[in-house]
Design a protein around this motif. Structure first.
Motif, PDB file in Angstrom:
ATOM      1  N   VAL A   1     -18.624   9.283 -12.918  1.00 37.39           N
ATOM      2  CA  VAL A   1     -18.804   7.875 -13.509  1.00 37.39           C
ATOM      3  C   VAL A   1     -19.369   7.097 -12.660  1.00 37.39           C
ATOM      4  CG1 VAL A   1     -16.373   7.353 -12.395  1.00 37.39           C
ATOM      5  CG2 VAL A   1     -17.307   6.016 -14.606  1.00 37.39           C
ATOM      6  N   ASN A   2     -20.384   6.320 -13.471  1.00 41.07           N
ATOM      7  CA  ASN A   2     -21.214   5.348 -12.636  1.00 41.07           C
ATOM      8  C   ASN A   2     -20.705   3.926 -12.477  1.00 41.07           C
ATOM      9  OD1 ASN A   2     -23.456   7.695 -12.798  1.00 41.07           O
ATOM     10  ND2 ASN A   2     -24.484   5.972 -11.524  1.00 41.07           N
ATOM     11  N   LEU A   3     -21.195   3.226 -11.436  1.00 43.74           N
ATOM     12  CA  LEU A   3     -20.791   1.678 -11.058  1.00 43.74           C
ATOM     13  C   LEU A   3     -21.227   0.949 -12.126  1.00 43.74           C
ATOM     14  CD1 LEU A   3     -21.461   1.632  -7.539  1.00 43.74           C
ATOM     15  CD2 LEU A   3     -19.400   1.253  -8.362  1.00 43.74           C
ATOM     16  N   ASP A   4     -22.345   1.148 -12.684  1.00 40.02           N
ATOM     17  CA  ASP A   4     -23.099   0.195 -13.501  1.00 40.02           C
ATOM     18  C   ASP A   4     -24.354   0.666 -14.271  1.00 40.02           C
ATOM     19  OD1 ASP A   4     -24.762   0.537 -11.212  1.00 40.02           O
ATOM     20  OD2 ASP A   4     -23.751  -1.369  -9.991  1.00 40.02           O
ATOM     21  N   GLU A   5     -24.661  -0.491 -14.979  1.00 39.77           N
ATOM     22  CA  GLU A   5     -26.075  -0.206 -15.713  1.00 39.77           C
ATOM     23  C   GLU A   5     -26.432  -1.735 -16.142  1.00 39.77           C
ATOM     24  OE1 GLU A   5     -28.807   0.831 -16.535  1.00 39.77           O
ATOM     25  OE2 GLU A   5     -28.221   2.794 -17.776  1.00 39.77           O
ATOM     26  N   TYR A   6     -27.717  -1.750 -16.226  1.00 33.96           N
ATOM     27  CA  TYR A   6     -28.302  -3.171 -17.016  1.00 33.96           C
ATOM     28  C   TYR A   6     -28.181  -3.238 -18.364  1.00 33.96           C
ATOM     29  CZ  TYR A   6     -31.345  -3.072 -12.729  1.00 33.96           C
ATOM     30  OH  TYR A   6     -31.886  -3.186 -11.465  1.00 33.96           O
ATOM     31  N   VAL A   7     -27.945  -4.496 -18.597  1.00 31.24           N
ATOM     32  CA  VAL A   7     -27.656  -4.744 -20.086  1.00 31.24           C
ATOM     33  C   VAL A   7     -29.101  -5.048 -20.862  1.00 31.24           C
ATOM     34  CG1 VAL A   7     -26.914  -6.776 -21.761  1.00 31.24           C
ATOM     35  CG2 VAL A   7     -25.528  -6.119 -19.855  1.00 31.24           C
TER      36      VAL A   7
ATOM     37  N   GLU B   1     -32.918   5.687 -22.308  1.00 32.22           N
ATOM     38  CA  GLU B   1     -34.021   6.505 -22.147  1.00 32.22           C
ATOM     39  C   GLU B   1     -34.957   5.658 -21.381  1.00 32.22           C
ATOM     40  OE1 GLU B   1     -34.346   4.800 -26.289  1.00 32.22           O
ATOM     41  OE2 GLU B   1     -32.852   5.767 -25.009  1.00 32.22           O
ATOM     42  N   HIS B   2     -34.921   4.449 -21.040  1.00 29.96           N
ATOM     43  CA  HIS B   2     -35.842   3.520 -20.405  1.00 29.96           C
ATOM     44  C   HIS B   2     -36.031   4.082 -19.166  1.00 29.96           C
ATOM     45  CE1 HIS B   2     -37.319  -0.218 -18.382  1.00 29.96           C
ATOM     46  NE2 HIS B   2     -37.661  -0.611 -19.371  1.00 29.96           N
ATOM     47  N   PRO B   3     -37.194   4.048 -18.605  1.00 28.90           N
ATOM     48  CA  PRO B   3     -37.317   4.676 -16.991  1.00 28.90           C
ATOM     49  C   PRO B   3     -36.651   3.959 -15.913  1.00 28.90           C
ATOM     50  CG  PRO B   3     -39.404   3.631 -17.840  1.00 28.90           C
ATOM     51  CD  PRO B   3     -38.312   3.770 -19.027  1.00 28.90           C
ATOM     52  N   GLN B   4     -36.023   2.698 -16.252  1.00 29.29           N
ATOM     53  CA  GLN B   4     -35.488   1.841 -15.169  1.00 29.29           C
ATOM     54  C   GLN B   4     -33.854   1.940 -15.575  1.00 29.29           C
ATOM     55  OE1 GLN B   4     -36.562   1.628 -12.273  1.00 29.29           O
ATOM     56  NE2 GLN B   4     -38.777   2.035 -12.823  1.00 29.29           N
ATOM     57  N   SER B   5     -33.568   2.759 -16.458  1.00 25.52           N
ATOM     58  CA  SER B   5     -32.122   2.635 -16.554  1.00 25.52           C
ATOM     59  C   SER B   5     -31.361   3.235 -15.886  1.00 25.52           C
ATOM     60  CB  SER B   5     -31.828   3.080 -18.213  1.00 25.52           C
ATOM     61  OG  SER B   5     -32.004   4.628 -18.052  1.00 25.52           O
TER      62      SER B   5
ATOM     63  N   GLY C   1     -29.865   3.146  -7.214  1.00 21.15           N
ATOM     64  CA  GLY C   1     -30.370   2.283  -6.334  1.00 21.15           C
ATOM     65  C   GLY C   1     -31.232   3.340  -5.030  1.00 21.15           C
ATOM     66  N   SER C   2     -31.853   2.438  -4.210  1.00 19.88           N
ATOM     67  CA  SER C   2     -32.507   3.425  -3.310  1.00 19.88           C
ATOM     68  C   SER C   2     -31.623   4.104  -2.139  1.00 19.88           C
ATOM     69  CB  SER C   2     -33.365   2.596  -2.478  1.00 19.88           C
ATOM     70  OG  SER C   2     -32.852   1.387  -1.676  1.00 19.88           O
ATOM     71  N   THR C   3     -30.435   3.470  -2.021  1.00 21.48           N
ATOM     72  CA  THR C   3     -29.489   3.783  -1.028  1.00 21.48           C
ATOM     73  C   THR C   3     -28.933   5.478  -1.124  1.00 21.48           C
ATOM     74  OG1 THR C   3     -28.739   1.905  -0.612  1.00 21.48           O
ATOM     75  CG2 THR C   3     -27.075   3.550   0.212  1.00 21.48           C
TER      76      THR C   3
ATOM     77  N   ASN D   1     -34.262  -6.197  -6.878  1.00 21.31           N
ATOM     78  CA  ASN D   1     -34.381  -5.225  -7.869  1.00 21.31           C
ATOM     79  C   ASN D   1     -35.846  -4.971  -8.358  1.00 21.31           C
ATOM     80  OD1 ASN D   1     -32.238  -3.778  -7.092  1.00 21.31           O
ATOM     81  ND2 ASN D   1     -31.009  -4.759  -8.859  1.00 21.31           N
ATOM     82  N   ALA D   2     -36.651  -6.294  -8.285  1.00 21.02           N
ATOM     83  CA  ALA D   2     -37.837  -6.226  -9.067  1.00 21.02           C
ATOM     84  C   ALA D   2     -38.935  -5.239  -8.489  1.00 21.02           C
ATOM     85  CB  ALA D   2     -38.664  -7.655  -8.640  1.00 21.02           C
ATOM     86  N   ARG D   3     -38.802  -4.627  -7.350  1.00 18.48           N
ATOM     87  CA  ARG D   3     -39.731  -3.669  -6.945  1.00 18.48           C
ATOM     88  C   ARG D   3     -39.871  -2.217  -7.880  1.00 18.48           C
ATOM     89  NH1 ARG D   3     -35.071  -3.256  -3.930  1.00 18.48           N
ATOM     90  NH2 ARG D   3     -34.262  -1.191  -3.319  1.00 18.48           N
ATOM     91  N   PHE D   4     -38.597  -2.301  -8.384  1.00 20.46           N
ATOM     92  CA  PHE D   4     -38.780  -0.941  -9.354  1.00 20.46           C
ATOM     93  C   PHE D   4     -38.948  -1.198 -10.732  1.00 20.46           C
ATOM     94  CE2 PHE D   4     -34.549  -0.673  -6.676  1.00 20.46           C
ATOM     95  CZ  PHE D   4     -34.932   0.425  -6.070  1.00 20.46           C
ATOM     96  N   PHE D   5     -39.307  -2.424 -10.994  1.00 20.87           N
ATOM     97  CA  PHE D   5     -39.903  -2.906 -12.452  1.00 20.87           C
ATOM     98  C   PHE D   5     -41.127  -3.485 -12.335  1.00 20.87           C
ATOM     99  CE2 PHE D   5     -35.266  -3.029 -12.867  1.00 20.87           C
ATOM    100  CZ  PHE D   5     -35.055  -2.836 -14.326  1.00 20.87           C
TER     101      PHE D   5
END
Length: 242
Positions: free
Chosen positions: A64-70, A75-79, A37-39, A165-169
């Motif tokens: 280790v990262n907190l999370d990921e979109y399902v 390789e998706h640019p917003q992953s 995210g932006s933070t 989060n829509a601003r990223f998509f």
């Protein structure tokens, strides 16, 4: 909790980066819990600069990262895997094999959640976990509710979270409706937690989370139960705490 209100976002980023760099200097094989995210972007920028100056190395570290979109391939640019590569991993010396972002595109998401927990057990515990805070008090993608899951799991994202989060998509319709996230129980097992927030729009939830009751309706409030939490705020986010 150690709450620090800093003069600027730059001071906030530098302080968080210095804590992480100091950990690596004292424990080069440390496990870092990372956020997206932006933070954290400014924090990662500071760490990259410190690496380029030879002030810190990530060669023996794990992350280790907190999370990921399902549903998003890595390789998706917003992953979040793409995010981490772009903002941190490709600019430092951490071996990619030492980094773990949940695979939200896994065929068996339950097995992927279990694998994420196992990776933390294998190389952890997490020495320092970096967090932001959502406008509804979520940490990771743990949304408010009558109860919260402790371990890594699949979560349905609230519409407010998707809208933020829509601003990223570019379009809310493109924002996934689910994510894989570390549970609050896993987050609270970290030895140290750094939560970062900036901007006046976070002032209300910051006050609620850290001066209000501990409740699953505000997941970040559970950090009040952790023995080693550093809260870094700019003047705007900490405005109601002054």
């Amino acid at each position: 909790m150690n709450i620090r209100i800093l003069n600027s976002r730059e001071d906030l980023n530098a302080t968080a980066a210095a804590v992480i760099a100091s950990l690596l200097l004292n424990k080069p094989q440390a496990m870092l819990g990372l956020a997206t995210g932006s933070t954290p972007i400014g924090i990662y920028r500071q760490l990259v600069e410190m690496y380029r100056k030879g002030q810190v190395s990530f060669a023996r570290a794990y992350s280790v990262n907190l999370d990921e979109y399902v549903g998003l391939p890595p390789e998706h640019p917003q992953s979040y895997r793409s995010f981490m590569n772009e903002h941190l991993f490709q600019h430092i010396d951490i071996p990619l094999a030492h980094t773990r972002v949940p695979d939200g595109n896994a065929a068996d998401l339950a097995a992927e959640c279990a694998a994420h927990e196992q990776a933390i057990l294998d190389h952890g515990p997490v020495d320092v976990q970096l967090l932001g805070i959502g406008h509804n008090g979520h940490i990771g993608f743990n949304e408010p509710g009558q109860g919260l899951k402790g371990a890594t799991h699949v979560v349905d994202l609230e519409e407010g979270t998707r809208a933020a989060n829509a601003r990223f998509f570019g379009n809310i319709a493109d924002v996934p409706k689910q994510a894989v996230t570390m549970g609050v129980g896993t987050i609270l097992k970290a030895k140290q937690i750094i939560l970062v927030a900036f901007g006046a729009d976070k002032a209300d939830i910051v006050k609620q989370a850290f001066t209000g009751p501990v409740t699953t309706e505000c997941p970040a409030s559970l950090l009040q139960c952790h023995p080693n939490v550093l809260i870094l705020l700019d003047q705007e986010a900490g405005g109601w705490l002054i």
